[in-house]
Every structure is written in C-alpha cells, then in structure tokens.
Design an enzyme around this catalytic site. Structure first.
Site, PDB file in Angstrom:
ATOM      1  N   ILE A  10       0.831  -1.721   0.217  1.00 42.66           N
ATOM      2  CA  ILE A  10      -0.166   0.255   0.148  1.00 42.66           C
ATOM      3  C   ILE A  10       1.391   1.133   0.092  1.00 42.66           C
ATOM      4  O   ILE A  10       0.385   2.661  -0.230  1.00 42.66           O
ATOM      5  CB  ILE A  10      -1.162  -0.157   0.832  1.00 42.66           C
ATOM      6  CG1 ILE A  10      -1.658   0.968   1.126  1.00 42.66           C
ATOM      7  CG2 ILE A  10      -0.679   0.200   2.328  1.00 42.66           C
ATOM      8  CD1 ILE A  10      -3.794   1.226   2.063  1.00 42.66           C
ATOM      9  N   GLY A  31       3.030  -4.422  10.857  1.00 39.82           N
ATOM     10  CA  GLY A  31       2.122  -4.373  10.150  1.00 39.82           C
ATOM     11  C   GLY A  31       1.679  -3.676   8.903  1.00 39.82           C
ATOM     12  O   GLY A  31       2.949  -2.549   8.460  1.00 39.82           O
ATOM     13  N   VAL A  32       1.359  -2.846   8.186  1.00 38.25           N
ATOM     14  CA  VAL A  32       0.876  -2.014   7.489  1.00 38.25           C
ATOM     15  C   VAL A  32       1.323  -0.476   8.364  1.00 38.25           C
ATOM     16  O   VAL A  32       1.710   0.372   7.574  1.00 38.25           O
ATOM     17  CB  VAL A  32      -1.054  -1.505   6.895  1.00 38.25           C
ATOM     18  CG1 VAL A  32      -0.933  -0.533   6.099  1.00 38.25           C
ATOM     19  CG2 VAL A  32      -0.726  -3.007   6.893  1.00 38.25           C
ATOM     20  N   ASP A  33       0.626  -0.576   9.487  1.00 38.31           N
ATOM     21  CA  ASP A  33       1.286   0.995  10.520  1.00 38.31           C
ATOM     22  C   ASP A  33       2.512   1.178  10.343  1.00 38.31           C
ATOM     23  O   ASP A  33       2.226   2.111   9.957  1.00 38.31           O
ATOM     24  CB  ASP A  33       0.706   1.193  11.589  1.00 38.31           C
ATOM     25  CG  ASP A  33       0.689   2.466  12.743  1.00 38.31           C
ATOM     26  OD1 ASP A  33       0.382   2.906  11.583  1.00 38.31           O
ATOM     27  OD2 ASP A  33       0.202   1.878  13.180  1.00 38.31           O
ATOM     28  N   SER A 120      -7.311  -4.932  10.213  1.00 37.77           N
ATOM     29  CA  SER A 120      -7.837  -6.077  11.592  1.00 37.77           C
ATOM     30  C   SER A 120      -7.107  -7.302  11.025  1.00 37.77           C
ATOM     31  O   SER A 120      -7.311  -8.396  11.974  1.00 37.77           O
ATOM     32  CB  SER A 120      -8.789  -5.822  11.723  1.00 37.77           C
ATOM     33  OG  SER A 120      -9.149  -4.254  12.928  1.00 37.77           O
ATOM     34  N   THR A 121      -7.257  -8.283   9.489  1.00 40.01           N
ATOM     35  CA  THR A 121      -6.847  -9.233   9.400  1.00 40.01           C
ATOM     36  C   THR A 121      -5.266  -9.940   9.717  1.00 40.01           C
ATOM     37  O   THR A 121      -4.754 -10.473   9.624  1.00 40.01           O
ATOM     38  CB  THR A 121      -7.228  -9.665   8.490  1.00 40.01           C
ATOM     39  OG1 THR A 121      -5.781  -8.874   8.122  1.00 40.01           O
ATOM     40  CG2 THR A 121      -8.856  -8.842   7.735  1.00 40.01           C
ATOM     41  N   GLY A 122      -4.689  -8.308  10.643  1.00 39.22           N
ATOM     42  CA  GLY A 122      -2.853  -9.243  10.670  1.00 39.22           C
ATOM     43  C   GLY A 122      -3.309  -9.269  11.869  1.00 39.22           C
ATOM     44  O   GLY A 122      -3.776 -10.456  12.541  1.00 39.22           O
ATOM     45  N   VAL A 123      -2.206  -8.785  13.295  1.00 38.29           N
ATOM     46  CA  VAL A 123      -2.206  -9.357  14.214  1.00 38.29           C
ATOM     47  C   VAL A 123      -3.336  -9.010  15.492  1.00 38.29           C
ATOM     48  O   VAL A 123      -3.493  -9.705  16.521  1.00 38.29           O
ATOM     49  CB  VAL A 123      -0.718  -8.153  15.141  1.00 38.29           C
ATOM     50  CG1 VAL A 123       0.357  -8.674  14.646  1.00 38.29           C
ATOM     51  CG2 VAL A 123      -1.004  -6.981  14.991  1.00 38.29           C
TER      52      VAL A 123
END
Length: 172
Positions: A10, A31-33, A120-123
């Site tokens: 992303i 993750g994404v963050d 929300s689908t990761g950790v």
C-alpha cells in the site's frame, strides 16, 4: 464508483489517500501501520503526535488524517480497527465504522481515489472472510459524488482471493 483490487504494498500506491490500519496510540507499530510510518517518514509521526496531544488516543472505528509525507499519496487516513475477541456483532460494527468513517473523511477532503489495506486481519486476528465481506459491503453501499475509485490493496494471496470472490459477486 470504480472498485479495484491489487495485491501489493500500500505504501507504493498512487492514490489521493491511503488508509492506515493504525493502533490507538497513533505512534506507529507493526504491519501496515509500521510500513506506512517507515515509508512516509517522520512528518506522519509528528502529525500523529500532535493529534494525540490534542485529543488523546484514537478510538476504534474513528478516522483522522495526516499528510502522506514521502508516500506517493496526498493524505494518510488513519483508522483503528477492532481486535477480534469473538464478539462478531460488536467487532463487525466497529470494523464497518473504520471503512465508513474513512470514506466520509476522504470525501470531505475532496479525495477522488482511496486505497484500503485489509484492516484488522493481521495481528488483530479479525477473520479474513468476514472482514472482506464488511469492507466490500461498506464500499459498495457508500454513495459519493466525489470519490471515483476505491482500491483494495491485499498484502497476501489469501486476502486477494477472498476479495476477488467478493468483488466478483458484487459486479455480477
């Protein structure tokens, strides 16, 4: 409104806004963050700290905006997804709010293209199939005269396949 599906990173997407699956501290994370904070540079973190100093932590389902720093987008819309605790009704409502509030904020900024990760689908362990259903439904049901394109950016093949199936059902 056109809906597109991409498997990738992303932080490389050229859109008016990308959505960050933030944590409530607003200080970056994994993750994404973490990827958005690393790629976007310190300007994003500095703005997040200012927001945190003004309002405290960000509540689950809410959304706020910062600059995109070094990213190819104009804005980063940060939203805090729910941590899955087995309460499907509560968690689903909170996740739906993430998408809805991000879209409302994007529209208020005049954004024409927005890219979403799999919030929300990761950790946070939200079931991927249910999360994809909520995401695609919220986008499909959002009516806008301003937004022209929504891009779902899947990091892994499992999410990509889930979204491909869900989006095929929407367009059929």
């Amino acid at each position: 409104m056109k809906i597109e599906l991409i498997k990738g990173d992303i932080t490389k997407i050229e859109a008016d806004a990308i959505v960050n699956a933030a944590n409530s501290s607003l200080l970056g994370g994994g993750g994404v963050d973490g990827a958005i904070h690393r790629a976007g540079g310190k300007q994003i973190l500095e703005e997040c700290i200012q927001i945190r100093n003004q309002q405290g932590k960000c509540n689950t389902g809410e959304a706020f905006v910062t600059t995109a720093g070094n990213l190819p987008a104009k804005y980063v819309i940060h939203t805090v997804g729910p941590v899955w605790d087995g309460d499907e009704e509560k968690c689903s409502k909170l996740l739906a709010n993430c998408y809805k509030n991000s879209l409302i904020l994007a529209e208020s900024l005049g954004v024409k293209t927005i890219a979403f990760p799999n919030i929300s689908t990761g950790v946070y362990r939200f079931p991927k199939e249910l999360a994809g259903k909520i995401a695609t439904e919220e986008v499909k049901n959002f009516k806008s005269e301003i937004l022209e394109e929504v891009i779902f950016v899947c990091f892994d093949e499992e999410n990509e396949e889930i979204y491909r199936t869900l989006l095929k059902n929407i367009t059929d």
